[in-house]
Structures are given as C-alpha cells and as structure tokens.
Design a protein around this motif. Structure first.
Motif, PDB file in Angstrom:
ATOM      1  N   ILE A 211       0.740  -1.165  -0.282  1.00 45.85           N
ATOM      2  CA  ILE A 211       0.051  -0.126  -0.088  1.00 45.85           C
ATOM      3  C   ILE A 211       0.928   1.103   0.115  1.00 45.85           C
ATOM      4  N   GLY A 212       1.935   1.188   0.757  1.00 48.62           N
ATOM      5  CA  GLY A 212       2.887   2.342   0.872  1.00 48.62           C
ATOM      6  C   GLY A 212       3.592   2.563  -0.380  1.00 48.62           C
ATOM      7  N   GLY A 213       3.947   1.474  -1.148  1.00 49.93           N
ATOM      8  CA  GLY A 213       4.602   1.685  -2.318  1.00 49.93           C
ATOM      9  C   GLY A 213       3.732   2.255  -3.587  1.00 49.93           C
ATOM     10  N   LEU A 214       2.505   1.805  -3.514  1.00 48.69           N
ATOM     11  CA  LEU A 214       1.352   2.172  -4.627  1.00 48.69           C
ATOM     12  C   LEU A 214       1.050   3.614  -4.132  1.00 48.69           C
ATOM     13  N   ILE A 215       0.810   3.992  -2.913  1.00 48.56           N
ATOM     14  CA  ILE A 215       0.544   5.459  -2.569  1.00 48.56           C
ATOM     15  C   ILE A 215       1.712   6.368  -3.222  1.00 48.56           C
ATOM     16  N   THR A 216       2.882   6.031  -2.876  1.00 50.33           N
ATOM     17  CA  THR A 216       4.207   6.696  -3.132  1.00 50.33           C
ATOM     18  C   THR A 216       4.390   6.762  -4.835  1.00 50.33           C
ATOM     19  N   GLY A 217       4.038   5.552  -5.443  1.00 51.03           N
ATOM     20  CA  GLY A 217       4.219   5.726  -6.755  1.00 51.03           C
ATOM     21  C   GLY A 217       3.190   6.377  -7.525  1.00 51.03           C
ATOM     22  N   PHE A 218       1.836   6.659  -7.081  1.00 50.39           N
ATOM     23  CA  PHE A 218       0.737   7.461  -7.652  1.00 50.39           C
ATOM     24  C   PHE A 218       1.065   8.747  -7.335  1.00 50.39           C
ATOM     25  N   LEU A 219       1.786   9.283  -6.259  1.00 48.00           N
ATOM     26  CA  LEU A 219       1.764  10.632  -5.868  1.00 48.00           C
ATOM     27  C   LEU A 219       2.997  11.208  -6.767  1.00 48.00           C
ATOM     28  N   LEU A 220       4.126  10.452  -6.910  1.00 48.68           N
ATOM     29  CA  LEU A 220       5.031  10.821  -7.945  1.00 48.68           C
ATOM     30  C   LEU A 220       4.825  10.903  -9.009  1.00 48.68           C
ATOM     31  N   GLY A 221       3.821   9.742  -9.647  1.00 50.56           N
ATOM     32  CA  GLY A 221       3.176   9.985 -10.978  1.00 50.56           C
ATOM     33  C   GLY A 221       2.249  11.197 -11.211  1.00 50.56           C
ATOM     34  N   LEU A 222       1.616  11.504 -10.391  1.00 49.96           N
ATOM     35  CA  LEU A 222       0.901  12.723 -10.341  1.00 49.96           C
ATOM     36  C   LEU A 222       1.589  14.040 -10.543  1.00 49.96           C
ATOM     37  N   ALA A 223       3.006  14.090  -9.839  1.00 51.91           N
ATOM     38  CA  ALA A 223       4.051  15.119  -9.967  1.00 51.91           C
ATOM     39  C   ALA A 223       4.533  15.124 -11.478  1.00 51.91           C
ATOM     40  N   TYR A 224       4.966  13.990 -11.967  1.00 47.63           N
ATOM     41  CA  TYR A 224       5.693  13.760 -12.959  1.00 47.63           C
ATOM     42  C   TYR A 224       4.988  13.924 -14.177  1.00 47.63           C
ATOM     43  N   PHE A 225       3.676  13.335 -14.242  1.00 49.44           N
ATOM     44  CA  PHE A 225       2.810  13.104 -15.427  1.00 49.44           C
ATOM     45  C   PHE A 225       2.206  14.450 -15.768  1.00 49.44           C
ATOM     46  N   SER A 226       1.949  15.297 -14.768  1.00 49.02           N
ATOM     47  CA  SER A 226       1.009  16.402 -14.988  1.00 49.02           C
ATOM     48  C   SER A 226       1.080  16.958 -16.283  1.00 49.02           C
ATOM     49  N   PRO A 227       0.261  17.618 -16.927  1.00 48.16           N
ATOM     50  CA  PRO A 227       0.395  18.083 -18.150  1.00 48.16           C
ATOM     51  C   PRO A 227       1.368  19.208 -18.502  1.00 48.16           C
ATOM     52  N   LYS A 228       1.602  19.890 -17.203  1.00 47.63           N
ATOM     53  CA  LYS A 228       2.457  20.955 -17.025  1.00 47.63           C
ATOM     54  C   LYS A 228       3.820  20.503 -17.346  1.00 47.63           C
ATOM     55  N   ASN A 229       4.260  19.560 -16.619  1.00 52.52           N
ATOM     56  CA  ASN A 229       5.388  18.829 -16.435  1.00 52.52           C
ATOM     57  C   ASN A 229       5.970  18.190 -17.779  1.00 52.52           C
ATOM     58  N   ILE A 230       4.788  17.615 -18.161  1.00 52.55           N
ATOM     59  CA  ILE A 230       5.149  16.954 -19.651  1.00 52.55           C
ATOM     60  C   ILE A 230       5.491  18.092 -20.739  1.00 52.55           C
ATOM     61  N   LEU A 231       4.930  19.061 -20.763  1.00 51.22           N
ATOM     62  CA  LEU A 231       4.772  19.976 -21.688  1.00 51.22           C
ATOM     63  C   LEU A 231       6.399  20.667 -21.414  1.00 51.22           C
ATOM     64  N   ARG A 232       6.785  20.903 -20.220  1.00 48.88           N
ATOM     65  CA  ARG A 232       8.098  21.209 -19.956  1.00 48.88           C
ATOM     66  C   ARG A 232       9.445  20.220 -20.507  1.00 48.88           C
ATOM     67  N   TRP A 233       9.039  18.953 -20.250  1.00 51.29           N
ATOM     68  CA  TRP A 233      10.068  17.784 -20.798  1.00 51.29           C
ATOM     69  C   TRP A 233      10.183  18.059 -22.378  1.00 51.29           C
ATOM     70  N   ARG A 234       9.174  18.263 -22.977  1.00 49.94           N
ATOM     71  CA  ARG A 234       9.005  18.304 -24.452  1.00 49.94           C
ATOM     72  C   ARG A 234       9.775  19.606 -25.025  1.00 49.94           C
ATOM     73  N   MET A 235       9.528  20.606 -24.223  1.00 50.79           N
ATOM     74  CA  MET A 235      10.206  21.829 -24.658  1.00 50.79           C
ATOM     75  C   MET A 235      11.654  21.937 -24.441  1.00 50.79           C
ATOM     76  N   LYS A 236      12.479  20.883 -23.470  1.00 52.55           N
ATOM     77  CA  LYS A 236      13.745  20.930 -23.434  1.00 52.55           C
ATOM     78  C   LYS A 236      14.417  20.493 -24.639  1.00 52.55           C
TER      79      LYS A 236
END
Length: 201
Positions: free
Chosen positions: A176-201
C-alpha cells in the motif's frame, strides 16, 4: 503495451534501468545462496523494525533488493520485466529510478510505522506496487484521451490489491505504501504542465 517482443540485447539497450535493477536483484539473490556469506548479507540487509529504530536506517533500502526464496524473486522480477519498460520509456530513466526506489523505501517506512518492532521483511514488492501507482496516475491524466489505458491498468492494480489481502506472509503496508508513493510521484511527473516542460527541453 506489456507484451515484450525484444530480444535480450534489445531489452538491455532500450530499458537499461530496468535491466540493471533486475540484474542487481538476481546477483544479490545468488550471493545470498552462498553458505555463511549469504546469511550475513541477508540478515544485515533485511528490514527489521527494532533494528531500524536503533539507527540501522539502511535496511529500508537494502531490504528492497533481497528476496526470501526463488518464487519470491521470480514473481517480483517477472513483474518488473513486464511492467517496468513502458514506465521507463514514458517517465525517463531518472524519474523511473526515483519511482522505483522511493516506493520501496516508503513502503518500508510505512511498515516501520504500522507494524510491531519484531516485524521483519524483504522484497521488491513495494517498488513494484510503486510502478503500478505511477501507472494509476497516468490513467488519471489520460482518462479522457486514452480510456483503453484504464481498461488495462486498473484490473491489474485491483487484482494485485486483492491478492495482497488474501495471500499469507505478505507485507501489506509495503504494498500500500509503495502504491501510494508511486501514485503521488506519478501525479507530479505526469502532470500536463511537466510533460510540456519535458518536450520543450
């Protein structure tokens, strides 16, 4: 999405982080099979709550690379082999490493908080469930544009959670702890804003 068609050389070339983690786990498992030396490696690295409380904090990390038997490592490494590559491709090498490591670590931290001092555990399942959690975050962001992803990922997560509570000798808090941690990191990493920033680099 999770059908692997690469040969051995292609797999290592395309997914070096996943391949390295699998190799590291297998090497450590083989080392733990060596008489005397293996026992020392195993017991010095396993997560034991009362020892962690006494300052042996490294155990929350090292225990994620130890396994209690052949089928234990077989199941975890097969899961990593199957589900890891696509996430490494989507998230990138560094982000994948943080998802994998932090999910395993915080799964063990949750175990330390909620289990008794005598509780001991090993295994990469917290990290594996972190991968599932990161996919769940991806499903959240793509629920309107890629509904087929939800149809693939969510049954895997649901079945995994059901098995967590039905099977004996499972570290529920690590899952459960791993699942929640992965989900929270995924929310941070895969947000549309962050993905756009990756593509602009």
């Amino acid at each position: 999405m999770f059908v692997r068609t690469e040969n051995f050389r292609q797999y290592i070339k395309y997914y070096p982080v996943v391949a390295t983690i699998i190799a590291l786990n297998l090497i450590i498992y083989i080392l733990t099979m060596i008489p005397v030396i293996g026992d020392t490696i195993f017991y010095m690295g396993m997560s034991v709550n009362w020892l962690i409380a006494e300052g042996e904090w490294w155990r929350v990390i090292t225990s994620t690379f130890l396994h209690a038997g052949f089928f234990h490592i077989l199941f975890n490494m097969f899961s990593l082999f199957l589900f890891g590559p696509e996430l490494e491709r989507i998230a990138g090498k560094l982000r994948f490493i943080t998802i994998y490591l932090f999910s395993g670590i915080f799964g063990n931290v949750a175990t330390f908080i909620f289990q008794s001092g005598e509780y001991a555990s090993v295994g990469a399942s917290g990290s594996i469930y972190g991968i599932f959690g990161a996919y769940a975050a991806l499903v959240y962001y793509t629920r309107n544009t890629m509904p087929q992803l939800k149809q693939i990922i969510m049954p895997i997560i649901i079945i995994g959670l059901i098995m967590t509570f039905l099977q004996p000798n499972i570290n529920i808090y690590a899952h459960i702890g791993g699942l929640i941690t992965g989900f929270l990191l995924g929310l941070a990493y895969f947000s549309p804003k962050n993905i756009l920033r990756w593509r602009m680099k």
